[in-house]
Design an enzyme around this catalytic site. Sequence first.
Site, short mmCIF file in Angstrom:
data_model
loop_
_atom_site.label_atom_id
_atom_site.label_comp_id
_atom_site.label_asym_id
_atom_site.label_seq_id
_atom_site.Cartn_x
_atom_site.Cartn_y
_atom_site.Cartn_z
CE1 TYR A 60 -3.32 -2.74 0.18
CE2 TYR A 60 -3.80 -2.12 2.43
CZ TYR A 60 -4.06 -2.89 1.33
OH TYR A 60 -5.08 -3.83 1.38
CG PHE A 207 -12.47 -4.20 -3.74
CD1 PHE A 207 -11.74 -3.03 -3.69
CD2 PHE A 207 -11.94 -5.28 -4.42
CE1 PHE A 207 -10.50 -2.93 -4.30
CE2 PHE A 207 -10.71 -5.19 -5.04
CZ PHE A 207 -9.98 -4.02 -4.99
CG LEU A 209 -17.45 1.34 1.62
CD1 LEU A 209 -16.85 2.59 2.25
CD2 LEU A 209 -18.94 1.24 1.92
N GLY A 210 -17.49 -0.85 -2.85
CA GLY A 210 -17.38 -0.79 -4.29
C GLY A 210 -15.94 -0.91 -4.73
N GLY A 211 -15.72 -1.00 -6.02
CA GLY A 211 -14.37 -1.18 -6.55
C GLY A 211 -14.10 -2.64 -6.81
N PRO A 215 -19.52 -3.30 -8.19
CG PRO A 215 -20.87 -3.03 -10.07
CD PRO A 215 -19.71 -3.83 -9.55
CG LEU A 216 -21.23 -0.19 -3.37
CD1 LEU A 216 -21.19 0.96 -2.37
CD2 LEU A 216 -21.11 -1.53 -2.66
#
Length: 280
Positions: A60, A207, A209-211, A215-216
Amino acid sequence: MTTTTFSLGGDLTINRLGFGAMRLPMSTFDGPTRTPENGVAVLRRAVELGVDHIDTAGFYNRGDVRANELIRTALSPYRDGLVIATKVGPLPGPDGMPSRQASPDQLRGLVETDLRALGLERLDLVYLRVGGMSGPGGESIAERFEVLAGLREEGLIRHLGVSNVDAAQFAEARAVAPVTAVQNSYADDPELLAECEAAGIAFVPFFLLGGGGNPLDTERLGKVAARLGATPAQVQIASLLALSPSVLAIPGTGSLDHLEENCAAGGLVLGDEDLAYLRG
């Protein structure tokens, strides 16, 4: 969420709502670099808000801004009860993306690098992150997991986890050494989640929250959020925590405002009708 804490490995009690450090150096892997001062401020505020589980990795980073070094700068000396989880396995490819995999004889070096960067003598939780940028798939992980099990016996690691694994790889790892946590995509196999719950193993979706190609469902989340006076992200976090008492949420952000929003999701209660609607 019926319970707010989880006993990780049977000896580390943590809040089920933690923090993911991936977005501290950058908004996305190909996005702009954030300032170190921003990351330090977010980490210190996260701990003030009750976060006691931080998920990070040596890969990261963006340029000279590295999540592990930000964590050490912001939080060392670490307070009692703060659990830091990291991942080893991915190596940067020619483009800098973590698309290659470490060989078994490279894993010790990655663990030792994380220890130095974080300023720790022992890592609370180390995941073997399998594969590159793709999903779980078939390869044997026993030889690599055996290396981490050996480092655990040496006292460099407290607990072991696996990440981005399928059911066969999960079983393979458990045959080598105790697995304390699984970190997979939130959209993955519900049977694996059920197996984790039955065994008292944490399931830590990434992921969330999406990504990552997940997708949400913003329409459903938005309708529930509007009714509750919440945000769609808060509803998503609360719905994942409601899936199972073994689910740990680690939403990541480099924004103080989003951090406050995410941490507040731990107090959001979704009714049975809300959950049924969100799950279609």
